[in-house]
Design an enzyme around this catalytic site. Structure first.
Site, PDB file in Angstrom:
ATOM      1  N   THR A 103       0.805  -1.224   0.000  1.00 24.57           N
ATOM      2  CA  THR A 103       0.000   0.000   0.000  1.00 24.57           C
ATOM      3  C   THR A 103       0.838   1.275   0.000  1.00 24.57           C
ATOM      4  O   THR A 103       0.493   2.260  -0.650  1.00 24.57           O
ATOM      5  CB  THR A 103      -0.914   0.002   1.253  1.00 24.57           C
ATOM      6  OG1 THR A 103      -1.846  -1.069   1.108  1.00 24.57           O
ATOM      7  CG2 THR A 103      -1.666   1.300   1.414  1.00 24.57           C
ATOM      8  N   ASP A 133       1.379  -6.450  -4.678  1.00 27.45           N
ATOM      9  CA  ASP A 133       0.506  -6.442  -3.504  1.00 27.45           C
ATOM     10  C   ASP A 133       0.970  -7.673  -2.733  1.00 27.45           C
ATOM     11  O   ASP A 133       1.140  -8.753  -3.322  1.00 27.45           O
ATOM     12  CB  ASP A 133      -0.957  -6.603  -3.961  1.00 27.45           C
ATOM     13  CG  ASP A 133      -1.936  -6.528  -2.795  1.00 27.45           C
ATOM     14  OD1 ASP A 133      -1.745  -7.293  -1.819  1.00 27.45           O
ATOM     15  OD2 ASP A 133      -2.872  -5.727  -2.850  1.00 27.45           O
ATOM     16  N   SER A 134       1.198  -7.558  -1.433  1.00 28.27           N
ATOM     17  CA  SER A 134       1.848  -8.677  -0.740  1.00 28.27           C
ATOM     18  C   SER A 134       0.961  -9.912  -0.674  1.00 28.27           C
ATOM     19  O   SER A 134       1.438 -11.004  -0.347  1.00 28.27           O
ATOM     20  CB  SER A 134       2.343  -8.257   0.644  1.00 28.27           C
ATOM     21  OG  SER A 134       1.288  -8.172   1.558  1.00 28.27           O
ATOM     22  N   THR A 151       1.266  -4.927   3.937  1.00 27.01           N
ATOM     23  CA  THR A 151       1.046  -5.401   5.310  1.00 27.01           C
ATOM     24  C   THR A 151       0.413  -6.791   5.361  1.00 27.01           C
ATOM     25  O   THR A 151       0.547  -7.488   6.357  1.00 27.01           O
ATOM     26  CB  THR A 151       0.154  -4.418   6.093  1.00 27.01           C
ATOM     27  OG1 THR A 151      -1.107  -4.308   5.431  1.00 27.01           O
ATOM     28  CG2 THR A 151       0.791  -3.059   6.217  1.00 27.01           C
ATOM     29  N   THR A 195       2.475 -10.449  14.048  1.00 31.45           N
ATOM     30  CA  THR A 195       1.287 -10.903  13.353  1.00 31.45           C
ATOM     31  C   THR A 195       0.428  -9.671  13.079  1.00 31.45           C
ATOM     32  O   THR A 195       0.452  -8.715  13.848  1.00 31.45           O
ATOM     33  CB  THR A 195       0.562 -11.987  14.183  1.00 31.45           C
ATOM     34  OG1 THR A 195      -0.410 -12.623  13.374  1.00 31.45           O
ATOM     35  CG2 THR A 195      -0.090 -11.444  15.446  1.00 31.45           C
ATOM     36  N   CYS A 255      -4.445 -19.191  19.700  1.00 35.73           N
ATOM     37  CA  CYS A 255      -4.491 -18.032  20.599  1.00 35.73           C
ATOM     38  C   CYS A 255      -3.373 -17.065  20.222  1.00 35.73           C
ATOM     39  O   CYS A 255      -2.291 -17.471  19.800  1.00 35.73           O
ATOM     40  CB  CYS A 255      -4.296 -18.462  22.040  1.00 35.73           C
ATOM     41  SG  CYS A 255      -5.603 -19.516  22.640  1.00 35.73           S
TER      42      CYS A 255
END
Ligand code: ASP
Length: 337
Positions: free
Chosen positions: A14, A59-60, A91, A162, A274
């Site tokens: 982006t 674009d990743s 991202t 993450t 989690c």
């Protein structure tokens, strides 16, 4: 004063995108135009910047493991001439690329800072300018010899991150590790946080293509589904399990499928769904069953780190048993032993 030099490797994302009829998309040469309009880049407190634009810009969401190899090769080629590297990246899969680079860049002696933005640099209200400028500063700092992600005021270990927000500027977290630095008035590394420099020269191995997969367990997951995923030529699987590493055990066929695949040489790694905490397969019978099937515990690794580590280890030619042992060991700060 000697001006420091930073390689700015633009891979897409982006940050350098232009809005078109079908939404934002990468545009060759556009970032260079935008940077030329930023007088702050010639501020003496910033390192001198050498822009390298990858072709094609991606674009990743379109990145594949061979793209990580291309980025690693470019960093290795220029490593000795610069003080640090900033990788501009989308991202969406930044956590995968940052993790992959941390494993692939063996003997890295300089900072490699992966960054991007949620809003393009060309937009009026964007997080791009701050992320870019702070990343350039961090990439010129001494004492860092590893791959990090810089985003929204925080420097995070690359293989611990993450993506946690699709829209917020604070898009990344490293849930199992405190930031390496928080950027306020000053940029100060947390005491003892940076990994020590490793001896030797930077080397990037050629990785062979490996077939891996990731499966997030869900209530009702069937033995048939698992058997399908585990078919040849699968070599590695990241299992995203419940809680502390638990899986459904009511249907013994599901565990039998996993055990058969492990016996055949598939490396199956247990990571938790989690965000925080770690896998401990001794806590519940539903976890012990996985350990008995030969599944390897992934401790507190993110699924992104586990997947890229599998690709790196198997791609480097490791045999399954050796790869299983290495998956449970801390190689680059990606897990807490
Ligand atoms: N789709 C974009 C990418 O990952 C999103 C971003 O950069 O924020 O390249």
């Amino acid at each position: 004063m000697v001006t420091k030099k930073v390689l700015l490797a633009h891979t897409g994302g982006t940050i350098g995108m232009r809005r078109g009829e079908r939404g934002y998309a990468p545009s060759a040469g556009y970032l260079a135009e935008l940077l030329a309009r930023m007088p702050e880049l010639s501020d003496p407190s910033l390192p001198s910047v050498e822009l390298v634009e990858f072709a094609p810009l991606l674009d990743s969401a379109d990145m594949v493991p061979s793209d990580w190899s291309r980025i690693a090769a470019e960093i290795a080629r220029r490593h000795d001439e610069v003080d640090g590297v900033v990788v501009l990246h989308g991202t969406d899969t930044m956590a995968f690329t940052a993790s992959a680079l941390s494993f692939m860049l063996e003997g890295l002696a300089k900072p490699v800072i992966v960054t991007g933005s949620q809003v393009p640099l060309a937009e009026l209200r964007s997080d791009a300018r701050e992320n870019l400028i702070a990343s350039l500063q961090v990439a010129a700092m001494p004492g860092l010899h590893e791959v990090c992600v810089y985003f929204s005021g925080r420097l995070l270990r690359g293989n611990r991150v993450t993506k946690v927000s699709a829209t917020g500027f604070d898009a990344f977290e490293s849930p199992n590790e405190a930031p390496l630095a928080t950027v306020g008035v000053d940029i100060a590394l947390r005491q003892g946080a940076a990994r020590p420099a490793r001896p030797g020269r930077l080397a990037v191995r050629e990785l062979r293509d490996v077939t891996v997969a990731a499966v997030r367990l869900f209530p009702g997951v069937s033995a048939r589904f698992m058997a399908h995923v585990l078919q040849e030529p699968l070599e590695g699987l990241v299992l995203e399990t419940y809680g502390a590493g638990n899986a459904p055990t009511r249907d013994p066929r599901l565990l039998a499928e996993l055990a058969a695949a492990v016996a055949r040489g598939v490396v199956v790694v247990n990571t938790t769904q989690c965000l925080r905490g770690r896998v401990d397969m001794r806590g519940y019978a539903t976890g012990t069953a996985l350990a008995e099937a030969g599944v390897t515990g992934g401790a507190d690794m993110t699924p992104e780190a586990a997947l890229t580590k599998l690709i790196y280890l198997l791609g480097s030619g490791m045999a399954p048993d050796e790869a299983r042992a290495a998956m449970a060991r801390d190689l680059r700060g990606e897990l807490t032993e």
